[in-house]
Design a protein around this motif. Structure first.
Motif, PDB file in Angstrom:
ATOM      1  N   GLN A  75       2.478   1.642  -3.470  1.00 12.00           N
ATOM      2  CA  GLN A  75       1.529   2.117  -4.462  1.00 12.00           C
ATOM      3  C   GLN A  75       1.214   3.601  -4.266  1.00 12.00           C
ATOM      4  O   GLN A  75       1.133   4.363  -5.235  1.00 12.00           O
ATOM      5  N   ARG A  76       1.057   4.024  -3.015  1.00  9.85           N
ATOM      6  CA  ARG A  76       0.794   5.437  -2.747  1.00  9.85           C
ATOM      7  C   ARG A  76       1.978   6.294  -3.165  1.00  9.85           C
ATOM      8  O   ARG A  76       1.801   7.387  -3.730  1.00  9.85           O
ATOM      9  N   SER A  77       3.182   5.817  -2.906  1.00  7.81           N
ATOM     10  CA  SER A  77       4.369   6.568  -3.304  1.00  7.81           C
ATOM     11  C   SER A  77       4.450   6.686  -4.820  1.00  7.81           C
ATOM     12  O   SER A  77       4.833   7.740  -5.356  1.00  7.81           O
ATOM     13  N   ARG A  78       4.090   5.622  -5.521  1.00 11.07           N
ATOM     14  CA  ARG A  78       4.104   5.682  -6.987  1.00 11.07           C
ATOM     15  C   ARG A  78       3.090   6.689  -7.513  1.00 11.07           C
ATOM     16  O   ARG A  78       3.375   7.441  -8.451  1.00 11.07           O
ATOM     17  N   VAL A  79       1.896   6.705  -6.926  1.00 12.76           N
ATOM     18  CA  VAL A  79       0.884   7.664  -7.353  1.00 12.76           C
ATOM     19  C   VAL A  79       1.353   9.087  -7.073  1.00 12.76           C
ATOM     20  O   VAL A  79       1.193   9.990  -7.917  1.00 12.76           O
ATOM     21  N   GLU A  80       1.946   9.305  -5.915  1.00  8.95           N
ATOM     22  CA  GLU A  80       2.435  10.639  -5.577  1.00  8.95           C
ATOM     23  C   GLU A  80       3.544  11.081  -6.528  1.00  8.95           C
ATOM     24  O   GLU A  80       3.596  12.245  -6.953  1.00  8.95           O
TER      25      GLU A  80
ATOM     26  N   THR B 284       0.830  -1.207   0.000  1.00  5.32           N
ATOM     27  CA  THR B 284       0.000   0.000   0.000  1.00  5.32           C
ATOM     28  C   THR B 284       0.863   1.255   0.000  1.00  5.32           C
ATOM     29  O   THR B 284       0.596   2.218  -0.739  1.00  5.32           O
ATOM     30  N   LEU B 285       1.906   1.248   0.816  1.00  4.16           N
ATOM     31  CA  LEU B 285       2.809   2.399   0.867  1.00  4.16           C
ATOM     32  C   LEU B 285       3.524   2.594  -0.458  1.00  4.16           C
ATOM     33  O   LEU B 285       3.677   3.735  -0.932  1.00  4.16           O
TER      34      LEU B 285
END
Length: 350
Positions: free
Chosen positions: A308-313, A305-306
């Motif tokens: 994936q969130r970093s990739r989106v950011e 989850t972390l």
């Protein structure tokens, strides 16, 4: 030479369409910016994946070390308690005479304390001819011959040296044992044994590392069957001997079919629709022989989850940066191509 064309005629240069050139330049600059931002984003994603992989390796290596240290400490503790019993002068004569009642009376208080305060599950005495004279943990058990079933006790008796480590007992229960030699007038009269079960050790590892841990025993490697009971999960040659989550490791054995001779390894796998990190290390008995494997599973869902969130950011940052750079470039080009105003021309002529 054509007669209609003057000899020294000057051909006027074709007017340059600056706006067209600017549009092409903007497209080229936009393409370069897009490629640059895309490459930077790709490199950032790769760096993020590398950091995640390194974090997993470090985390599972720490769990692997914690398992090894826990086993070694348990073995030293068990042996230390067995040696303490062996150094009580009153016990050797009782063991030589085979006086079960006196041995029980002498060691009952010690066993009660160790079993309740130190996690000791096994305390017993074996005669010089390799009979299990007294089990404090099973005082109603008969005196039986253990020469064929207890190689650790046999090794201590033959060598006259203490032994410690992992062993599959007579009942098939896998535990950490310490065996010390009792002597009277320099002669070996028997051995004392202290042991702790594996499950409390695994529970401690789970508490400190947040990883699920299990011990699997290979019947081919150990030559013995683990005890039947609540676990009763056997897949091929492997039997789940102890686990912090029996259902989870039962599914792992059924779905993955781990080979019995698996050594030190770290990998990732999908289990129950979630990604897990798996660390494997050999389970070695007191003699240094591998009898199975110790498995540690760590749920990586939170890390996923972390990531994936970093990739989106990162993607949003790259997109916003690209749009701002494009808007700034267009504004600068628009200012450069803006036709001069009348006042500006008059001032320039003056």
């Amino acid at each position: 030479m054509n007669a209609s064309t003057p000899e020294h005629a000057v051909i006027a240069p074709t007017p340059v369409d600056s706006r067209r050139i600017t549009r092409h330049a903007l497209r080229a600059a936009g393409a370069v910016m897009a490629l640059t931002l895309g490459l930077m984003l790709l490199l950032a994603h790769r760096a993020l994946d590398a950091l995640q992989a390194q974090d997993r390796r470090t985390e599972m290596a720490a769990i692997d070390r914690a398992l090894s240290v826990s086993m070694e400490r348990a073995a030293r503790f068990a042996l230390g308690q067995a040696e303490a019993l062996a150094r009580q002068p009153a016990l050797a004569p009782l063991l030589r005479r085979g006086d079960r009642a006196a041995l029980q009376a002498q060691t009952q208080a010690t066993y009660d304390y160790l079993s309740t305060q130190a996690g000791v599950s096994v305390l017993g005495f074996h005669t010089a001819d390799l009979r299990y004279l007294l089990r404090m943990h099973r005082q109603d058990a008969p005196v039986d011959d253990i020469a064929a079933a207890r190689p650790m006790v046999l090794a201590a008796r033959r060598s006259g040296q203490p032994q410690s480590g992992v062993e599959v007992g007579v009942s098939g229960i896998v535990g950490v044992r310490g065996v010390a030699v009792l002597r009277e007038a320099g002669q070996v009269v028997g051995t004392a044994e202290v042991g702790v079960d594996l499950l409390p050790l695994l529970e401690d590892i789970r508490t400190t590392t947040n990883a699920e841990v299990a011990v699997v025993v290979s019947r081919a490697l150990s030559g013995l069957d683990p005890a039947p009971g609540g676990l009763q999960v056997t897949v091929g040659d492997l039997t789940l001997a102890a686990a912090t989550d029996t259902a989870l490791f039962g599914r792992l054995l059924r779905e993955e079919r781990l080979p019995p001779g698996l050594g030190h390894e770290q990998t990732e796998l999908q289990l129950d629709g979630r990604r897990h990190a798996l660390a494997v290390q050999p389970l070695v008995d007191y003699s240094g022989r591998q009898i199975g494997s110790v498995l540690a599973l760590r749920d990586r869902a939170a890390h996923d989850t972390l990531r994936q969130r970093s990739r989106v950011e990162l993607a949003l940052a790259a997109l916003c940066g690209g749009l701002l750079a494009w808007a700034a470039l267009r504004a600068l080009c628009g200012l450069a191509l803006r036709p001069p105003r009348a006042g500006d021309e008059a001032g320039a002529q003056a």
